[in-house]
Design an enzyme around this catalytic site. Structure first.
Site, PDB file in Angstrom:
ATOM      1  N   ASP A 250      -3.146   9.289  -3.483  1.00 63.09           N
ATOM      2  CA  ASP A 250      -2.943   8.140  -2.597  1.00 63.09           C
ATOM      3  C   ASP A 250      -3.994   8.086  -1.498  1.00 63.09           C
ATOM      4  O   ASP A 250      -4.689   9.048  -1.247  1.00 63.09           O
ATOM      5  CB  ASP A 250      -1.610   8.310  -1.856  1.00 63.09           C
ATOM      6  CG  ASP A 250      -0.452   7.807  -2.686  1.00 63.09           C
ATOM      7  OD1 ASP A 250      -0.704   7.103  -3.671  1.00 63.09           O
ATOM      8  OD2 ASP A 250       0.693   8.129  -2.335  1.00 63.09           O
ATOM      9  N   LYS A 272      -2.770   2.650  -1.873  1.00 65.46           N
ATOM     10  CA  LYS A 272      -2.386   1.281  -1.534  1.00 65.46           C
ATOM     11  C   LYS A 272      -2.838   1.012  -0.113  1.00 65.46           C
ATOM     12  O   LYS A 272      -2.404   1.666   0.810  1.00 65.46           O
ATOM     13  CB  LYS A 272      -0.872   1.127  -1.600  1.00 65.46           C
ATOM     14  CG  LYS A 272      -0.336   1.264  -2.994  1.00 65.46           C
ATOM     15  CD  LYS A 272       1.178   1.259  -2.954  1.00 65.46           C
ATOM     16  CE  LYS A 272       1.696   2.340  -3.867  1.00 65.46           C
ATOM     17  NZ  LYS A 272       3.052   2.717  -3.592  1.00 65.46           N
ATOM     18  N   MET A 385       5.065   3.924   9.102  1.00 68.34           N
ATOM     19  CA  MET A 385       4.490   2.617   8.752  1.00 68.34           C
ATOM     20  C   MET A 385       4.772   1.566   9.827  1.00 68.34           C
ATOM     21  O   MET A 385       5.065   0.418   9.504  1.00 68.34           O
ATOM     22  CB  MET A 385       5.053   2.124   7.399  1.00 68.34           C
ATOM     23  CG  MET A 385       4.749   3.065   6.258  1.00 68.34           C
ATOM     24  SD  MET A 385       5.661   2.671   4.755  1.00 68.34           S
ATOM     25  CE  MET A 385       7.253   3.417   5.062  1.00 68.34           C
TER      26      MET A 385
HETATM   27  N1  SAH Z   1       5.590  10.517   2.243  1.00 67.98           N
HETATM   28  C1  SAH Z   1       4.930  10.451   3.518  1.00 67.98           C
HETATM   29  C2  SAH Z   1       5.107   9.114   4.190  1.00 67.98           C
HETATM   30  C3  SAH Z   1       4.499   7.971   3.436  1.00 67.98           C
HETATM   31  S1  SAH Z   1       4.684   6.450   4.293  1.00 67.98           S
HETATM   32  C4  SAH Z   1       5.423  11.571   4.423  1.00 67.98           C
HETATM   33  O1  SAH Z   1       6.407  12.243   4.094  1.00 67.98           O
HETATM   34  O2  SAH Z   1       4.804  11.785   5.462  1.00 67.98           O
HETATM   35  C5  SAH Z   1       3.173   6.343   5.125  1.00 67.98           C
HETATM   36  C6  SAH Z   1       3.353   6.542   6.604  1.00 67.98           C
HETATM   37  O3  SAH Z   1       3.441   7.901   6.914  1.00 67.98           O
HETATM   38  C7  SAH Z   1       2.213   6.066   7.442  1.00 67.98           C
HETATM   39  O4  SAH Z   1       2.270   4.682   7.646  1.00 67.98           O
HETATM   40  C8  SAH Z   1       2.448   6.812   8.721  1.00 67.98           C
HETATM   41  O5  SAH Z   1       3.470   6.230   9.472  1.00 67.98           O
HETATM   42  C9  SAH Z   1       2.962   8.126   8.225  1.00 67.98           C
HETATM   43  N2  SAH Z   1       1.906   9.159   8.183  1.00 67.98           N
HETATM   44  C10 SAH Z   1       1.501   9.849   7.122  1.00 67.98           C
HETATM   45  N3  SAH Z   1       0.543  10.749   7.459  1.00 67.98           N
HETATM   46  C11 SAH Z   1       0.337  10.598   8.778  1.00 67.98           C
HETATM   47  C12 SAH Z   1      -0.526  11.215   9.717  1.00 67.98           C
HETATM   48  N4  SAH Z   1      -1.382  12.188   9.368  1.00 67.98           N
HETATM   49  N5  SAH Z   1      -0.464  10.823  11.006  1.00 67.98           N
HETATM   50  C13 SAH Z   1       0.391   9.854  11.386  1.00 67.98           C
HETATM   51  N6  SAH Z   1       1.225   9.230  10.544  1.00 67.98           N
HETATM   52  C14 SAH Z   1       1.207   9.598   9.253  1.00 67.98           C
END
Ligand code: SAH
Length: 464
Positions: A250, A272, A385
């Site tokens: 991803d 995406k 998000m």
């Molecule tokens: N499965 C992922 C989340 C996917 S949804 C998890 O468990 O973290 C995607 C969202 O995750 C992004 O829009 C953001 O809000 C958050 N996110 C993922 N990595 C991040 C990072 N390094 N710093 C800040 N937000 C993050």
């Protein structure tokens, strides 16, 4: 070679530990786990040892060491802090041809104790020959990380099928090749991930149909890559990455993590971006099925944890329907990673007794959440998000009764060297976002715990 490494069977044999402190306690534990009949002699025992002694069948004699303590002993460890006594024990033991170890005094030892990686029945013993126990211990922790915790269970499974395989393969070389394939293949992975019944069945089949099988069936590993810092990968994620033929990843997966995959692995991007419509979910599902059916070991790499806003559930449903074997490796989710690296505990005795993970994703300009339920005393809210919808999030929270001065943090690219933490309140955060150039991904934390950031922030990457 300075010493000869051996594995000594001391089951039900009398082993003597002289000493009553921490070191003695550790030695008693080690001897006990090898099944010894442990005797301990010391004028006094510290708290840890006393506890150990009451919980286990260990023979204890309180008093000074005497030569009579050596009777029937097959192994001695002297762990007193009196060098004269240690030397005396060593001399007596060697006279009586009893193997002796004196802690931290190699010149008094007839054997030395290695650092141990215990995956019984598999054992790894490491020694620096007394030159540097610290070095041996560090080496041990490296090896620990390389050997899955359930290696021992795998070994036991293989042992149970040794005879069967022996009957099946007449030639030693064929047998060896067969076992090598099993140990490096999907059956071993099934064991490591706790799908032991399936592994046993697969091994049974593999032996029965050994001559007929031409190709390994493929499988899919749904792996959480954590929030960005490659150091936050799990051991299992790393191991699977290094085995995979194909990595399907991803947008959120960071470059340094991808670099840990095998050099010759195919890397397929299915990210995406909000603006472009990359591969739709159904297409990703179909891709995973096709790759696995072609016999590939596929790592489906997702940011954070695959089961938290990761659509991991949908992907494995398709795999299940197609009878493709898979496993799921959890990862550090953005909430844990960002909170830790921003110094914002998600719960705290004084500020928050619960925490909610919610999506802040805008659909038709609204966010469909039960706002009333979200607003509870002493509850932390984490929005994934939520960057585009930040205005809506703050407005809805205020509208449903949260104070406009409630602290809120926005963490940009958390856990990476580009991490930035913005702190404001509900009323002003939308302006901060408007006036700053903020780069995704971002995570939003709302609640009193955010005030702790000022005190607890510790992660300070340099802009080099
Ligand atoms: N499965 C992922 C989340 C996917 S949804 C998890 O468990 O973290 C995607 C969202 O995750 C992004 O829009 C953001 O809000 C958050 N996110 C993922 N990595 C991040 C990072 N390094 N710093 C800040 N937000 C993050």
């Amino acid at each position: 070679m300075q010493y000869l490494p051996l594995f000594f069977n001391i089951k039900a044999k009398k082993c003597l530990v002289v000493g009553g402190g921490d070191v003695a306690t550790r030695k008693v534990k080690t001897l006990k786990s090898a099944g010894a009949n442990v005797h301990v002699v010391a004028p006094e025992f510290n708290h840890g040892l006393t506890e150990l002694l009451t919980q286990n069948s260990i023979t204890v004699r309180q008093g000074e060491f005497t030569p009579a303590d050596l009777e029937d002993v097959v192994l001695i460890i002297a762990a007193t802090n009196d060098t004269a006594i240690n030397a005396h024990i060593s001399a007596l033991a060697q006279q009586n041809k009893i193997p002796v170890n004196v802690v931290d005094a190699p010149e008094l030892c007839s054997f030395i104790m290695p650092s141990i990686v215990d995956r019984s029945p598999v054992m790894v013993a490491i020694s620096s020959g007394g030159a540097s126990p610290v070095l041996a211990r560090l080496l041990r922790s490296k090896i620990e990380t390389m050997i899955p915790a359930s290696y021992g269970r795998l070994a036991t499974l293989l042992k149970n099928y040794r005879e069967k395989a022996k009957k099946k393969f007449d030639h030693v070389a064929d047998r060896r090749r067969f076992w090598e394939k099993i140990i490096q293949g999907p059956i071993a992975e099934l064991m490591y991930s706790g799908q032991e019944k399936t592994a046993a069945k697969a091994l049974e089949d593999a032996i029965s149909y050994a001559a007929m099988s031409t190709r390994n069936p493929g499988e899919v590993y749904l792996v959480g890559a954590g929030p960005g810092d490659p150091d936050l990968l799990t051991f299992r994620a790393l191991r699977l990455l290094q085995q995979a033929d194909v990595v399907v990843y991803d947008r959120l997966v960071s470059e340094p993590i991808l670099e840990m995959a095998r050099r010759d692995a195919d890397k397929i991007y299915v990210g995406k971006q909000k603006s472009d419509h990359a591969l739709a979910q159904e297409k990703i599902n179909a891709l995973l099925v096709r790759l696995a059916k072609e016999g590939n070991r596929v790592v489906r790499l997702k940011g954070g944890d695959p089961f938290i806003f990761g659509r991991g559930g949908e992907e494995i449903e398709t795999l299940m329907n197609e009878n493709i074997s898979f496993q799921i490796v959890p990862g550090v989710t953005a909430a844990s990673g960002c909170a830790a690296y921003a110094g914002i505990p998600l719960t705290h005795r004084d500020y928050a007794q619960s925490v909610v993970f919610a999506t802040g994703h805008l659909q038709n300009n609204t966010i469909d959440l039960n706002w009333k339920a979200l607003i509870q005393k002493q509850q932390t809210l984490v929005f994934y998000m939520g960057l585009t919808g930040i205005g809506t999030i703050c407005a809805e929270l205020i509208k449903h009764g949260m104070s406009a001065t409630m602290p809120i943090a926005l963490i940009e690219r958390g856990t990476t060297i580009d991490q930035v933490v913005h702190v404001a309140d509900l009323a002003s955060m939308p302006l901060v976002v408007q006036n700053d150039t903020i780069k995704p991904p971002t995570l939003i934390i709302v609640g009193e715990v955010v005030t702790l950031h000022e005190k607890l922030a510790w992660y300070e990457p340099l802009t080099l």
